[in-house]
Scaffold this motif. Structure first.
Motif, mmCIF file in Angstrom:
data_model
loop_
_atom_site.group_PDB
_atom_site.id
_atom_site.type_symbol
_atom_site.label_atom_id
_atom_site.label_comp_id
_atom_site.label_asym_id
_atom_site.label_seq_id
_atom_site.Cartn_x
_atom_site.Cartn_y
_atom_site.Cartn_z
ATOM 1 N N PHE A 85 34.525 53.417 41.953
ATOM 2 C CA PHE A 85 34.121 54.185 40.776
ATOM 3 C C PHE A 85 35.340 54.456 39.893
ATOM 4 C CE2 PHE A 85 30.317 55.628 43.303
ATOM 5 C CZ PHE A 85 29.382 55.054 42.461
ATOM 6 N N ASP A 86 36.530 54.387 40.492
ATOM 7 C CA ASP A 86 37.769 54.442 39.722
ATOM 8 C C ASP A 86 37.914 53.112 38.986
ATOM 9 O OD1 ASP A 86 40.326 54.441 38.710
ATOM 10 O OD2 ASP A 86 41.292 55.023 40.591
ATOM 11 N N PRO A 87 37.892 53.110 37.659
ATOM 12 C CA PRO A 87 37.954 51.851 36.904
ATOM 13 C C PRO A 87 39.239 51.062 37.117
ATOM 14 C CG PRO A 87 38.215 53.742 35.442
ATOM 15 C CD PRO A 87 37.807 54.289 36.777
ATOM 16 N N LYS A 88 40.264 51.704 37.688
ATOM 17 C CA LYS A 88 41.525 51.012 37.942
ATOM 18 C C LYS A 88 41.518 50.263 39.275
ATOM 19 C CE LYS A 88 44.291 54.343 35.297
ATOM 20 N NZ LYS A 88 45.412 55.311 35.374
ATOM 21 N N ARG A 89 40.524 50.546 40.128
ATOM 22 C CA ARG A 89 40.470 49.916 41.447
ATOM 23 C C ARG A 89 40.018 48.460 41.321
ATOM 24 N NH1 ARG A 89 40.081 51.871 46.822
ATOM 25 N NH2 ARG A 89 39.905 50.062 48.200
ATOM 26 N N LYS A 90 40.786 47.567 41.906
ATOM 27 C CA LYS A 90 40.477 46.129 41.877
ATOM 28 C C LYS A 90 40.715 45.545 43.261
ATOM 29 C CE LYS A 90 40.194 46.405 37.324
ATOM 30 N NZ LYS A 90 38.888 46.366 36.609
ATOM 31 N N ILE A 91 40.059 44.433 43.539
ATOM 32 C CA ILE A 91 40.350 43.670 44.748
ATOM 33 C C ILE A 91 41.578 42.807 44.490
ATOM 34 C CG2 ILE A 91 39.550 41.823 46.285
ATOM 35 C CD1 ILE A 91 36.716 42.824 45.905
ATOM 36 N N ASP A 92 42.516 42.823 45.433
ATOM 37 C CA ASP A 92 43.719 41.993 45.291
ATOM 38 C C ASP A 92 43.415 40.573 45.762
ATOM 39 O OD1 ASP A 92 45.212 44.091 44.302
ATOM 40 O OD2 ASP A 92 45.936 44.706 46.276
#
Length: 314
Positions: free
Chosen positions: A149-156
């Motif tokens: 839900f944090d828009p900065k969170r991404k899969i590496d």
């Protein structure tokens, strides 16, 4: 009852063990797909005695190893005529782990176990699932995906082989959440890909469940204390195992596919509208009615599908 066969990975402890007992008690042929055979033999005997069902089979499987998966699927096809239900329950998350771990195929161990292993196993068993009159696949997901839900969170995606293990700090919790988000996206994609074969694919969002004494013993000291405290408040594995059974056998979910289902057996939806503020995010994190929009973004889904296909094609 016409014989119905279910494979449950990680069936020797926790929710997997409880689910094996539930299916066996209801008369199903249950294949316990487990890595540690010696421990699993003891559990198998317990379940046969408790369920009064001799059709509880044990087969060796390490979900993090592609070779083990291929061997398991080959042996399964030599022994059984079809597959009705496939439950990807096994998962890797070593509490407190700070060292980057690799699978036998040199893939980050969490992703190998939680994402790519289930992807390969599913594809190898598709033809046998297609022989069932009511084939269903259930992927065990987690509330950990709420971090997206944090828009900065991404899969590496660029660090799945440890390309940056020397320069990026390793967090087993981030890898666990990322790998389960990837599995959720594969759930959506598989549901669409397999719909013409009548194979339903869903995911269950698992909230906290009580850990077994055996599992707690494996934890480091700090996490043993945390797990012991959490066990006071968490429900027993049998409650979530009942959800496994209901989703995979009931008429209520017979036509459901491409869904994320919560612990209340409600279908979760992506957020409505474009609201993205702190208040809305807090509601989403503590609620159980929606999942992060990240899971529905086409680029993300196609990326994990492409990577999964490439890694498992040989």
């Amino acid at each position: 009852m016409v014989e119905r066969i279910v494979i449950i990975t990680g069936a020797n402890s926790g929710i997997g063990k409880a689910a094996t007992l539930k299916f066996a008690t209801e008369g199903y042929t249950v294949i316990m797909a487990c890595r540690n055979i010696e421990i699993s033999k003891i559990v198998q005997k317990e379940i046969i005695e408790a369920s009064k069902n001799e059709k509880v089979e044990l087969m060796e499987l390490d979900v993090s190893s592609f070779n083990s998966i291929r061997k398991f699927c080959s042996e399964y096809k030599n022994r059984y005529p079809k597959l009705d239900i496939l439950i990807h329950n096994a998962a890797y998350m070593n509490h407190g782990e700070k060292i980057y771990q690799l699978s036998p195929e040199n893939i980050e161990l969490t992703f190998a176990t939680n994402t790519f292993g289930p992807f390969l196993m599913t594809n190898l068993l598709l033809d046998y699932l297609a022989k069932s009159e009511d084939p269903r696949i259930l992927n065990a997901c987690t509330t950990n995906i709420k971090h997206f839900f944090d828009p900065k969170r991404k899969i590496d995606f660029d660090n799945l082989h440890g390309e940056f293990k020397e320069s990026r700090p390793y967090s087993v919790y981030k890898m666990y959440g990322d790998s389960k988000m990837a599995l959720l996206m594969l759930t959506f994609k598989m549901a669409n890909e397999f719909k013409n074969s009548g194979i339903k694919v869903n995911a269950l969002q698992i909230n906290g469940v009580r850990m077994s004494k055996e599992t707690i013993k494996k934890l480091r000291s700090f996490w043993k204390v945390i797990a012991t405290i959490q066990n006071v408040y968490f429900p027993p594995p049998a409650e979530m195992a009942n959800n496994y059974f209901h989703i995979c056998t009931s008429d209520e979910f017979k036509n459901a596919t491409g869904q994320l289902i919560n612990h209340k057996r409600e279908m979760i939806q992506p957020p409505k509208g474009d609201k993205d503020n702190l208040v809305e995010r807090v509601k989403q994190i503590f609620g159980s009615s929606c999942y992060p929009r990240y899971a529905t973004e086409t680029d993300n889904i196609e990326k994990i599908w492409e990577i999964s296909t490439q890694l498992t094609k040989n």
